[in-house]
Design a protein around this motif. Structure first.
Motif, PDB file in Angstrom:
ATOM      1  N   ALA A 133       0.834  -1.206   0.000  1.00  0.00           N
ATOM      2  CA  ALA A 133       0.000   0.000   0.000  1.00  0.00           C
ATOM      3  C   ALA A 133       0.867   1.253   0.000  1.00  0.00           C
ATOM      4  O   ALA A 133       0.538   2.247  -0.663  1.00  0.00           O
ATOM      5  N   ALA A 134       1.977   1.220   0.724  1.00  0.00           N
ATOM      6  CA  ALA A 134       2.852   2.397   0.837  1.00  0.00           C
ATOM      7  C   ALA A 134       3.423   2.818  -0.507  1.00  0.00           C
ATOM      8  O   ALA A 134       3.648   4.008  -0.748  1.00  0.00           O
ATOM      9  N   GLU A 135       3.659   1.861  -1.394  1.00  0.00           N
ATOM     10  CA  GLU A 135       4.175   2.194  -2.725  1.00  0.00           C
ATOM     11  C   GLU A 135       3.201   3.103  -3.467  1.00  0.00           C
ATOM     12  O   GLU A 135       3.596   4.054  -4.135  1.00  0.00           O
ATOM     13  N   VAL A 136       1.907   2.810  -3.335  1.00  0.00           N
ATOM     14  CA  VAL A 136       0.875   3.600  -4.007  1.00  0.00           C
ATOM     15  C   VAL A 136       0.632   4.902  -3.258  1.00  0.00           C
ATOM     16  O   VAL A 136       0.568   5.976  -3.857  1.00  0.00           O
ATOM     17  N   LEU A 137       0.517   4.810  -1.942  1.00  0.00           N
ATOM     18  CA  LEU A 137       0.251   6.007  -1.140  1.00  0.00           C
ATOM     19  C   LEU A 137       1.405   6.994  -1.210  1.00  0.00           C
ATOM     20  O   LEU A 137       1.194   8.203  -1.293  1.00  0.00           O
ATOM     21  N   GLY A 138       2.626   6.491  -1.202  1.00  0.00           N
ATOM     22  CA  GLY A 138       3.788   7.364  -1.259  1.00  0.00           C
ATOM     23  C   GLY A 138       3.902   8.111  -2.574  1.00  0.00           C
ATOM     24  O   GLY A 138       4.432   9.225  -2.620  1.00  0.00           O
ATOM     25  N   ALA A 139       3.386   7.499  -3.637  1.00  0.00           N
ATOM     26  CA  ALA A 139       3.400   8.152  -4.948  1.00  0.00           C
ATOM     27  C   ALA A 139       2.209   9.098  -5.105  1.00  0.00           C
ATOM     28  O   ALA A 139       2.079   9.755  -6.129  1.00  0.00           O
ATOM     29  N   ASP A 140       1.348   9.139  -4.076  1.00  0.00           N
ATOM     30  CA  ASP A 140       0.161   9.998  -4.056  1.00  0.00           C
ATOM     31  C   ASP A 140      -0.703   9.814  -5.308  1.00  0.00           C
ATOM     32  O   ASP A 140      -1.183  10.775  -5.903  1.00  0.00           O
ATOM     33  N   ARG A 141      -0.899   8.537  -5.663  1.00  0.00           N
ATOM     34  CA  ARG A 141      -1.718   8.213  -6.834  1.00  0.00           C
ATOM     35  C   ARG A 141      -3.192   8.082  -6.465  1.00  0.00           C
ATOM     36  O   ARG A 141      -4.024   7.896  -7.333  1.00  0.00           O
ATOM     37  N   GLY A 142      -3.505   8.128  -5.190  1.00  0.00           N
ATOM     38  CA  GLY A 142      -4.883   7.991  -4.736  1.00  0.00           C
ATOM     39  C   GLY A 142      -4.963   7.078  -3.534  1.00  0.00           C
ATOM     40  O   GLY A 142      -3.951   6.527  -3.077  1.00  0.00           O
ATOM     41  N   ASN A 143      -6.169   6.921  -3.033  1.00  0.00           N
ATOM     42  CA  ASN A 143      -6.392   6.084  -1.859  1.00  0.00           C
ATOM     43  C   ASN A 143      -6.181   4.607  -2.180  1.00  0.00           C
ATOM     44  O   ASN A 143      -6.336   4.167  -3.322  1.00  0.00           O
ATOM     45  N   VAL A 144      -5.881   3.855  -1.134  1.00  0.00           N
ATOM     46  CA  VAL A 144      -5.811   2.398  -1.214  1.00  0.00           C
ATOM     47  C   VAL A 144      -6.906   1.860  -0.303  1.00  0.00           C
ATOM     48  O   VAL A 144      -7.074   2.328   0.826  1.00  0.00           O
ATOM     49  N   VAL A 145      -7.667   0.877  -0.798  1.00  0.00           N
ATOM     50  CA  VAL A 145      -8.739   0.264  -0.015  1.00  0.00           C
ATOM     51  C   VAL A 145      -8.378  -1.196   0.233  1.00  0.00           C
ATOM     52  O   VAL A 145      -8.015  -1.922  -0.690  1.00  0.00           O
ATOM     53  N   LEU A 146      -8.498  -1.618   1.495  1.00  0.00           N
ATOM     54  CA  LEU A 146      -8.292  -3.010   1.882  1.00  0.00           C
ATOM     55  C   LEU A 146      -9.610  -3.553   2.409  1.00  0.00           C
ATOM     56  O   LEU A 146     -10.186  -2.982   3.335  1.00  0.00           O
ATOM     57  N   VAL A 147     -10.108  -4.635   1.817  1.00  0.00           N
ATOM     58  CA  VAL A 147     -11.356  -5.253   2.248  1.00  0.00           C
ATOM     59  C   VAL A 147     -11.001  -6.619   2.831  1.00  0.00           C
ATOM     60  O   VAL A 147     -10.538  -7.509   2.107  1.00  0.00           O
ATOM     61  N   ALA A 148     -11.202  -6.754   4.131  1.00  0.00           N
ATOM     62  CA  ALA A 148     -10.737  -7.978   4.779  1.00  0.00           C
ATOM     63  C   ALA A 148     -11.534  -8.258   6.046  1.00  0.00           C
ATOM     64  O   ALA A 148     -12.744  -8.030   6.089  1.00  0.00           O
ATOM     65  N   HIS A 149     -10.844  -8.704   7.081  1.00  0.00           N
ATOM     66  CA  HIS A 149     -11.458  -9.292   8.269  1.00  0.00           C
ATOM     67  C   HIS A 149     -11.040  -8.542   9.533  1.00  0.00           C
ATOM     68  O   HIS A 149      -9.995  -7.892   9.578  1.00  0.00           O
ATOM     69  N   ALA A 150     -11.834  -8.715  10.575  1.00  0.00           N
ATOM     70  CA  ALA A 150     -11.660  -7.924  11.798  1.00  0.00           C
ATOM     71  C   ALA A 150     -10.276  -8.052  12.416  1.00  0.00           C
ATOM     72  O   ALA A 150      -9.574  -7.053  12.603  1.00  0.00           O
ATOM     73  N   HIS A 151      -9.867  -9.260  12.787  1.00  0.00           N
ATOM     74  CA  HIS A 151      -8.611  -9.384  13.515  1.00  0.00           C
ATOM     75  C   HIS A 151      -7.424  -8.985  12.654  1.00  0.00           C
ATOM     76  O   HIS A 151      -6.510  -8.311  13.129  1.00  0.00           O
TER      77      HIS A 151
END
Length: 197
Positions: A133-151
């Motif tokens: 995620a940091a690769e995308v966020l650091g390049a400021d290309r937009g938000n990253v969404v993670l769809v997963a589980h509670a724990h």
């Protein structure tokens, strides 16, 4: 810098009854479908640069129903492997192990292929997801969404904040919610938690 958006999948029959649901591929309940659909307005005008989902259908279905298209299944987003406690509730475990804590004790091995995990092992997976995620966020290309589980998402949040994985216990996460991890003055922060549109 863009934000890291976390989505916990909608309700399943096992989450509704408090059963540890790791790798068992339980579908969404009717309520879980409604929870996932209710997330769509939040994501309607957002165009994330990257969407990663757990390979399990409860997460993939939540992403689709929320309008998050183009998601990529990431095996590091699987839920905690609960080993011998898969499908068991915490009160049932505490009858035999009154001092047990998932966060500090982990779980015993389960069926073949399900050895169980401890917090450090889940934390290592979370760290790999955060690096991607940091690769995308650091390049400021937009938000990253993670769809997963509670724990898993709770451990991931702890790691994002620089905390040990077992500190994920501090972040209660409900089904069908989104949370926002961001930065302030260059430091990681929780900008929103357990939200529903």
């Amino acid at each position: 810098m863009s934000d890291l958006l976390l989505v916990r999948h909608g309700e399943t029959a096992w989450s509704a009854t408090g059963r540890h649901t790791g790798r068992t591929d339980v579908p969404l309940t009717a309520r879980g479908v409604e929870e996932a659909i209710s997330l769509a307005p939040f994501f309607r005008d957002r165009h994330p640069a990257l969407v990663l989902t757990s390979p399990l259908r409860r997460a993939a279905a939540t992403a689709e129903l929320a309008g998050l298209t183009g998601g990529v299944a990431d095996p590091d987003l699987y839920e905690w492997d609960y080993g011998g406690y898969e499908g068991v509730t915490t009160p049932e475990i505490l009858r035999d192990r009154p001092d047990w804590s998932l966060w500090t004790d982990g779980v015993p091995p389960g069926a073949p292929g399900h050895p169980g995990e401890n917090a450090a092992q889940v934390g290592a997976r979370a760290d790999r997801v955060l690096a991607r995620a940091a690769e995308v966020l650091g390049a400021d290309r937009g938000n990253v969404v993670l769809v997963a589980h509670a724990h898993l998402l709770r451990v991931l949040t702890a790691r994002y904040l620089g905390l040990p994985p077992e500190h994920g216990r501090l972040f209660l996460l409900r089904t069908g919610t989104y949370s926002v991890l961001s930065t302030e003055h260059g430091l990681p922060v929780v900008a929103g938690w357990n939200s529903r549109p």
